[in-house]
Design an enzyme around this catalytic site. Structure first.
Site, PDB file in Angstrom:
ATOM      1  N   LYS A 128      19.244  41.643 -19.995  1.00  0.00           N
ATOM      2  CA  LYS A 128      18.864  41.886 -21.696  1.00  0.00           C
ATOM      3  C   LYS A 128      19.459  42.909 -22.296  1.00  0.00           C
ATOM      4  O   LYS A 128      19.541  43.819 -21.977  1.00  0.00           O
ATOM      5  CB  LYS A 128      17.185  41.902 -21.697  1.00  0.00           C
ATOM      6  CG  LYS A 128      16.789  41.737 -23.269  1.00  0.00           C
ATOM      7  CD  LYS A 128      15.227  41.713 -23.080  1.00  0.00           C
ATOM      8  CE  LYS A 128      14.672  41.449 -24.305  1.00  0.00           C
ATOM      9  NZ  LYS A 128      12.888  41.706 -24.146  1.00  0.00           N
ATOM     10  N   SER A 208      10.237  38.442 -26.486  1.00  0.00           N
ATOM     11  CA  SER A 208      11.782  38.771 -27.175  1.00  0.00           C
ATOM     12  C   SER A 208      12.968  38.549 -25.891  1.00  0.00           C
ATOM     13  O   SER A 208      14.122  38.952 -26.148  1.00  0.00           O
ATOM     14  CB  SER A 208      11.783  40.125 -27.365  1.00  0.00           C
ATOM     15  OG  SER A 208      11.394  40.949 -26.216  1.00  0.00           O
ATOM     16  N   SER A 232       6.777  39.289 -23.654  1.00  0.00           N
ATOM     17  CA  SER A 232       8.049  39.060 -23.947  1.00  0.00           C
ATOM     18  C   SER A 232       8.828  38.651 -22.872  1.00  0.00           C
ATOM     19  O   SER A 232      10.060  38.266 -22.992  1.00  0.00           O
ATOM     20  CB  SER A 232       8.960  40.518 -24.389  1.00  0.00           C
ATOM     21  OG  SER A 232       8.392  40.604 -26.077  1.00  0.00           O
TER      22      SER A 232
END
Length: 530
Positions: A128, A208, A232
């Protein structure tokens, strides 16, 4: 954000199965200029791979590499090719690492010498883009951090590299991990635009860790790294039909990760199956370096759920179809020998009242500590000004209400804040501990997500999902495993357990995954009826 026990050996939590892989597909367009020094010309080239990347596991790949039937260069090349051909629809991968093939060649050399570094040696991993990765921009989705890569790796990336993993690239995310605007759109960032759900492309991937989950669903890597403050990892995992593990707080170092709150933030592994998730967690938590993939997990055997006690915490707000899926899930777990008891988690209203104000204070403290380590705005006030003066930051949504509220929030020295966080910690832990003790549970299960909503910048997200909050606030582990579908859209079952019970939770998750068998490949449908 989405909205002391000793750690037993995590590697005992891996399912060992068999398969085959060989061959190197053609070069990937995004790797133009890639550093291929040390990669022999034509190494690993063959007409095809010989297995389905959708279903192959890390132990299967390692078995093939140990026998010389597969190279990491071939595997890495296969994933680079999929990124080139598939990610045009999904937009999950923000950038690839131009050194990926060189990393793979180094792993192949170790395999030939019999000196591998652990279960992820030679395995391509996506990270990420809020995790510092040297040589790669690591933007948190914001133009404020673009163009200036961090000088060093985050601690978790150092562990991946020390374990021989191939850093394949970085994934898109909800900008600033969904902690910027009051009505954000998950999976959107100014740096890379909108990530799409591979199952239905006009539907949202949740956030996210949007790009990490969507990339796995599209089989663009074997493993991915996500981060979570509240939901997330587990919501994107559920909404994209993959597995996501939010570890016990502190098990994975947050050094070098763009923060929201040190009181709740953690990185964690994501994969298409629990086996690979458990092996990645072993490496991230420091239990996997130098070890092999481990013995077969008891969850793979008949009776893996027999005698287990699971509390079912329903979420009526997620709709009747999700609730019906949870009823079917409970029936299947009971058929496998588990006792499933319906529970109601206490203190949830109070947690909902307290969590957001506490996070505002903690974000101001933690982002002001992180930004001076990077080029660009040096504090939250500078970041707010950057967004005001850069129109590209406003193309999906213009708001930065959370930033502005955090700037005005009380300091961490404020007694009211300190009382708020103390109450949050107490009630969140009691909500899980008391429920598990009252019913003698091994875990609590709840839906991880609703069916994915249509992505709409003007409306923003439709994502009030309370199931992740108790474990997120308590710092306890949670795990999302595919449970089934509502129409064409995946729904996960979220499992949570007590402090430090990551290994036990992964073991139970493997058994649940084995019984439900709910995974299926995405169809990349353009749309479906609401």
């Amino acid at each position: 954000m989405k909205k002391k026990m000793r750690r037993p050996g995590v590697l005992a939590g891996a399912l060992v199965v068999c398969c085959a892989l060989a061959g190197l597909p053609g070069a990937h367009a995004q790797t133009a200029g890639a550093d291929t020094k040390g990669v022999a010309a034509g190494a690993g080239v063959s007409p095809g791979l010989g297995v389905d990347l959708d279903t192959v596991t890390v132990p299967q790949l390692q078995d093939r590499m140990a026998k010389g039937a597969l190279t990491s260069v071939a595997l890495t090349g296969a994933y680079l090719r999929r990124i080139e051909t598939v990610d045009q629809k999904v937009n999950a991968v923000l950038r690839v690492d131009p050194t990926a093939l060189r990393q793979a060649a180094a792993s192949d050399a170790r395999h030939r010498r019999g000196r591998t570094l652990g279960p992820l040696d030679g395995i391509p991993v996506l990270i990420k883009d809020n995790v510092n990765t040297r040589g790669l921009a690591s933007t948190a989705g914001s133009l404020a951090l673009a163009g200036h890569p961090p000088r060093s790796d985050a601690a978790l990336v150092r562990r991946l590299r020390a374990g021989g993993a191939v850093v394949l690239g970085k994934t898109n995310l909800s900008e600033w991990a969904n902690f910027r605007a009051a009505k954000p759109t998950s999976g959107w960032s100014a740096v890379d635009g909108q990530t799409n759900n591979p199952y239905v492309l006009d539907r949202n991937p949740c956030g996210s860790s949007s790009g990490s989950a969507a990339a796995l669903a599209a089989s663009l890597a074997q493993v991915a790294i996500g981060t979570e403050t509240d939901g997330s990892i587990v919501c994107p995992a559920g909404m994209n039909g993959v597995v996501g593990h939010k570890p016990t707080l502190g098990r994975v170092s947050q050094d070098g990760v763009v923060p929201i709150s040190a009181e709740q933030d953690t990185a964690g592994p994501m994969a298409r199956n629990v086996t690979d998730t458990a092996l990645a967690y072993a490496v991230l938590s420091g239990n996997g370096a130098g070890a092999g993939p481990g013995p077969a997990h008891p969850g793979a055997r008949t009776g893996g759920l027999r005698g287990k006690r699971i509390g079912l915490w329903r979420q009526p707000s997620l709709g009747t179809e999700v609730d019906a899926l949870m009823t079917r899930t409970a029936q299947r777990l009971r058929a496998a020998g588990a006792t499933v008891t319906e529970v109601v988690m206490p203190y949830q209203q109070r947690l909902a009242e307290l969590e957001f104000p506490a996070l505002l204070t903690e974000f101001h403290r933690d982002i002001d500590a992180y930004l001076p380590t990077r080029k660009g705005p040096q504090d939250l006030a500078g970041l707010i000004e950057f967004n005001r003066t850069h129109p590209a930051e406003q193309t999906c949504f213009a708001g930065q209400e959370l930033f502005e509220m955090a700037l005005a929030a009380p300091a961490v020295t404020d007694p009211a804040y300190q009382a708020m966080r103390a109450e949050l910690n107490d009630l969140s832990r009691r909500s899980i501990d008391e429920t598990m003790a009252a019913h003698q549970l091994d875990a609590i299960a709840s839906p991880a997500n609703p069916p994915a909503w249509t992505t709409d910048c003007a409306r923003g997200d439709n994502d009030v999902i309370p199931s992740s909050t108790p474990a997120a606030v308590a710092g306890y582990p949670s795990l999302s495993v595919p449970a089934g579908f509502v129409g064409e859209l995946p729904v996960g079952v979220l499992l949570m357990a007590g402090h430090g019970q990551d290994t036990e939770l992964l073991a139970l998750g493997a058994a649940v995954e084995h019984k439900l068998g709910a995974w299926r490949a995405p169809k990349y449908l353009p749309t479906v009826p609401e």
